[in-house]
Design a protein around this motif. Structure first.
Motif, mmCIF file in Angstrom:
data_model
loop_
_atom_site.group_PDB
_atom_site.id
_atom_site.type_symbol
_atom_site.label_atom_id
_atom_site.label_comp_id
_atom_site.label_asym_id
_atom_site.label_seq_id
_atom_site.Cartn_x
_atom_site.Cartn_y
_atom_site.Cartn_z
ATOM 1 N N PRO A 136 0.830 -1.208 0.000
ATOM 2 C CA PRO A 136 0.000 0.000 0.000
ATOM 3 C C PRO A 136 0.866 1.260 0.000
ATOM 4 O O PRO A 136 2.018 1.225 0.406
ATOM 5 C CB PRO A 136 -0.771 -0.084 1.323
ATOM 6 N N PHE A 137 0.295 2.349 -0.459
ATOM 7 C CA PHE A 137 0.974 3.644 -0.431
ATOM 8 C C PHE A 137 0.020 4.642 0.226
ATOM 9 O O PHE A 137 -1.103 4.803 -0.232
ATOM 10 C CB PHE A 137 1.331 4.078 -1.860
ATOM 11 N N PRO A 138 0.456 5.304 1.295
ATOM 12 C CA PRO A 138 -0.473 6.126 2.080
ATOM 13 C C PRO A 138 -0.875 7.421 1.381
ATOM 14 O O PRO A 138 -0.277 7.818 0.383
ATOM 15 C CB PRO A 138 0.323 6.422 3.354
ATOM 16 N N TRP A 139 -1.885 8.075 1.921
ATOM 17 C CA TRP A 139 -2.401 9.330 1.377
ATOM 18 C C TRP A 139 -1.343 10.428 1.401
ATOM 19 O O TRP A 139 -0.672 10.618 2.399
ATOM 20 C CB TRP A 139 -3.594 9.816 2.208
ATOM 21 N N MET B 124 -6.424 5.661 -5.525
ATOM 22 C CA MET B 124 -7.602 6.173 -4.828
ATOM 23 C C MET B 124 -7.379 7.652 -4.566
ATOM 24 O O MET B 124 -6.248 8.080 -4.306
ATOM 25 C CB MET B 124 -7.814 5.423 -3.520
ATOM 26 N N LYS C 138 8.134 4.100 0.696
ATOM 27 C CA LYS C 138 7.060 4.163 1.690
ATOM 28 C C LYS C 138 7.114 5.530 2.337
ATOM 29 O O LYS C 138 8.029 5.832 3.077
ATOM 30 C CB LYS C 138 7.257 3.072 2.734
ATOM 31 N N GLY D 270 -3.591 7.923 -2.879
ATOM 32 C CA GLY D 270 -2.806 6.815 -2.343
ATOM 33 C C GLY D 270 -3.275 5.547 -3.029
ATOM 34 O O GLY D 270 -4.073 5.594 -3.964
ATOM 35 N N SER D 271 -2.778 4.401 -2.575
ATOM 36 C CA SER D 271 -3.289 3.154 -3.143
ATOM 37 C C SER D 271 -3.143 2.030 -2.132
ATOM 38 O O SER D 271 -2.261 2.054 -1.280
ATOM 39 C CB SER D 271 -2.579 2.800 -4.454
ATOM 40 N N GLY D 272 -4.046 1.071 -2.245
ATOM 41 C CA GLY D 272 -4.008 -0.095 -1.367
ATOM 42 C C GLY D 272 -2.968 -1.083 -1.864
ATOM 43 O O GLY D 272 -2.274 -0.842 -2.851
ATOM 44 N N GLY D 273 -2.812 -2.182 -1.205
ATOM 45 C CA GLY D 273 -1.882 -3.207 -1.660
ATOM 46 C C GLY D 273 -2.431 -3.923 -2.884
ATOM 47 O O GLY D 273 -3.586 -3.745 -3.260
ATOM 48 N N PRO E 276 -1.683 -5.668 3.735
ATOM 49 C CA PRO E 276 -2.306 -6.724 2.932
ATOM 50 C C PRO E 276 -2.050 -8.104 3.552
ATOM 51 O O PRO E 276 -1.096 -8.278 4.303
ATOM 52 C CB PRO E 276 -1.589 -6.630 1.575
ATOM 53 N N GLY F 149 -4.437 -4.037 1.388
ATOM 54 C CA GLY F 149 -4.183 -3.131 2.501
ATOM 55 C C GLY F 149 -5.393 -2.245 2.748
ATOM 56 O O GLY F 149 -6.328 -2.207 1.947
ATOM 57 N N ILE G 20 -5.847 1.658 3.443
ATOM 58 C CA ILE G 20 -5.339 3.008 3.687
ATOM 59 C C ILE G 20 -6.479 3.969 3.993
ATOM 60 O O ILE G 20 -6.253 5.126 4.300
ATOM 61 C CB ILE G 20 -4.492 3.552 2.508
#
Lengths: 307, 307
Positions: free
Chosen positions: A146-149, A185, A212, A252-255, B146, B255, B257
């Motif tokens: 994942p990549f945070p906001w 997202m 990250k 951002g994006s989820g895994g 995840p 994941g 987020i």
């Protein structure tokens, strides 16, 4: 001149111990000549209100095949692995991003100036543009993290010295992006607020942050409030679609645990009046493959054919 | 007797250096008395074919409020933090799971035997059942990591000694599960295949595996083939909905987020003829809070009221 003493910085971040919200002081759509717009007025309004735009099928499947072939060649090129312009996944070591493809790759240099995307960027930013950053992104299947906001502008402002919000990102999808493979997202509307992020930037943050991000991430309360107000959108689409998004929108994006990798070709267009300034930056500069610091010449925009 | 010499093991895993596919040798729906089914014949067929079932609104919002209140109490209870029955997120240290709530908590012990869920488990598994494992799961907002694809049965078989596929999981959603907060993803139909996983189990694997599973994960080629055949489903639903899924279906989650945490109350029902056997297990047993090894008495199933 040190930014910390500079009273004209409209968008301070990573300075206070508490989060703060600042109003955006720049337009989202800078266009002055709306009569010759390359996109319809509803699309322009959409970008203005939501801070992003998905244009399906801007590139044909044949063109996508050409881009993907080149992408595979670059990834497999042994030299890529040793280059400082490659960023890898934190845990797996898989290639995550290859930077500066607008400079180092003949094909992707042409794509940067392709009228279909650069023409829209020039229109939305209201004049001549150059490339602040470009990259190929790979989100591998099974192990994509994942990549945070975050707001890209927050980083470009604090770490690169980009003065104003007059830049946008353009992501050409090279694979189908679905809810299942960790798509982009976004918080539509968040681009109208600038969130002061807490925490001082560590040295050489750029390399860490591309794997990250931990600094330049808004606090949970601010994020919760923004999502409460605006919700979350997913920018899904088929390969060949293009996502334009404002420099300051939170995304951002989820895994990605699906078997499907997610790849895109990514350009950041900046207006030539908004080039980065050394005295606005808080630390020593990031490498020029991450943030253009020398070549601010207006991009030559033209029709391109790849097949 | 050592499993490695035991010729009657129908589902070998973590033994060969190459992946292998075995056919399922057990029914999915074991029901013998279909006339008194607690769910309609289409639902039964759906569970049989897809390996899972989402039943919306099985618990009312008032009941969910009671469960969440108890969940918050347990999380905040200082003792929880020190208990060996709590598993935390690998990076953040946030509480991820609290185990054995059917044993240690009066309320969640009653829920385990609630006819609305236990009655369906008894029907699908074709007779009396007991609880093999229970837990409260929290997937916190912003930082939920995840979880890769796996079959629960593979772990229960190899690490606990569960002989046959005659168990199922029941997850009561305590928060809304949406595509945005890392919901359960499943490969419908994958429950009909048993994938031999490569790699020997490390000692004390259970603690590691509940944070991030690395053994008992099918190889990428097998996963790719299964997704190619069957696709991926997301088990989304409002709080109070219940997801039943077969012990052998491949599932995982991306994941999270989003600011929205994801919580559920989770019971594994096993048929009393399928209790775990010490001689089927490959290593020293996992702690009994993770896998019931002593109390195999049939669950007392009854109507329950919580508000």
């Amino acid at each position: 001149m040190n930014i910390r003493e500079n009273p004209v910085d409209l968008y301070p971040s990573r300075r206070l111990n508490e989060p703060a919200w600042y109003d955006r002081r720049d337009p989202v759509v800078h266009a002055d000549d709306r009569e010759n717009a390359p996109i319809g007025p509803e699309r322009v309004r959409e970008f203005d209100q939501n801070g992003y735009l998905v244009l399906p099928g801007l590139f044909s499947s044949e063109e996508v095949a050409v881009f993907r072939h080149e992408l595979d060649r670059i990834r497999e090129d042994a030299r890529t692995g040793d280059s400082g312009e490659t960023i890898r996944e934190r845990e797996s070591g898989a290639v995550r991003s290859v930077f500066a493809v607008h400079r180092n790759n003949a094909l992707f240099s042409r794509v940067a100036g392709d009228e279909r995307i650069a023409g829209i960027a020039r229109f939305l930013l209201g004049g001549d543009v150059y490339i602040h950053q470009s990259r190929l992104n790979f989100k591998p299947g099974f192990i994509g993290e994942p990549f945070p906001w975050h707001s890209d502008f927050e980083t470009w402002h604090v770490e690169d010295g980009m003065p104003r919000m007059r830049a946008l990102s353009c992501s050409i999808l090279l694979t189908d992006n679905t809810p299942f493979n960790g798509p982009l997202m976004l918080i539509p509307g968040s681009h109208r607020h600038f969130i002061h992020c807490v925490g001082k930037t560590p040295d050489n943050h750029y390399r860490m942050s591309l794997q990250k991000q931990e600094y330049g991430v808004p606090d949970p309360e601010s994020l919760g409030e923004l999502v409460f107000r605006y919700g979350i959108d997913m920018a899904t689409g088929s390969a060949g679609s293009v996502v334009f998004f404002d420099c300051n929108i939170l995304h951002g994006s989820g895994g990605n645990i699906s078997p499907f990798p997610r790849s895109n070709l990514f350009y950041v267009y900046n207006h030539i009046d908004n080039t980065i300034q050394d005295d606005l930056r808080e630390k020593s500069p990031r490498p020029s493959f991450v943030a253009e610091r020398e070549v601010f010449a207006p991009l030559d925009i033209q029709q391109e054919h790849y097949v």
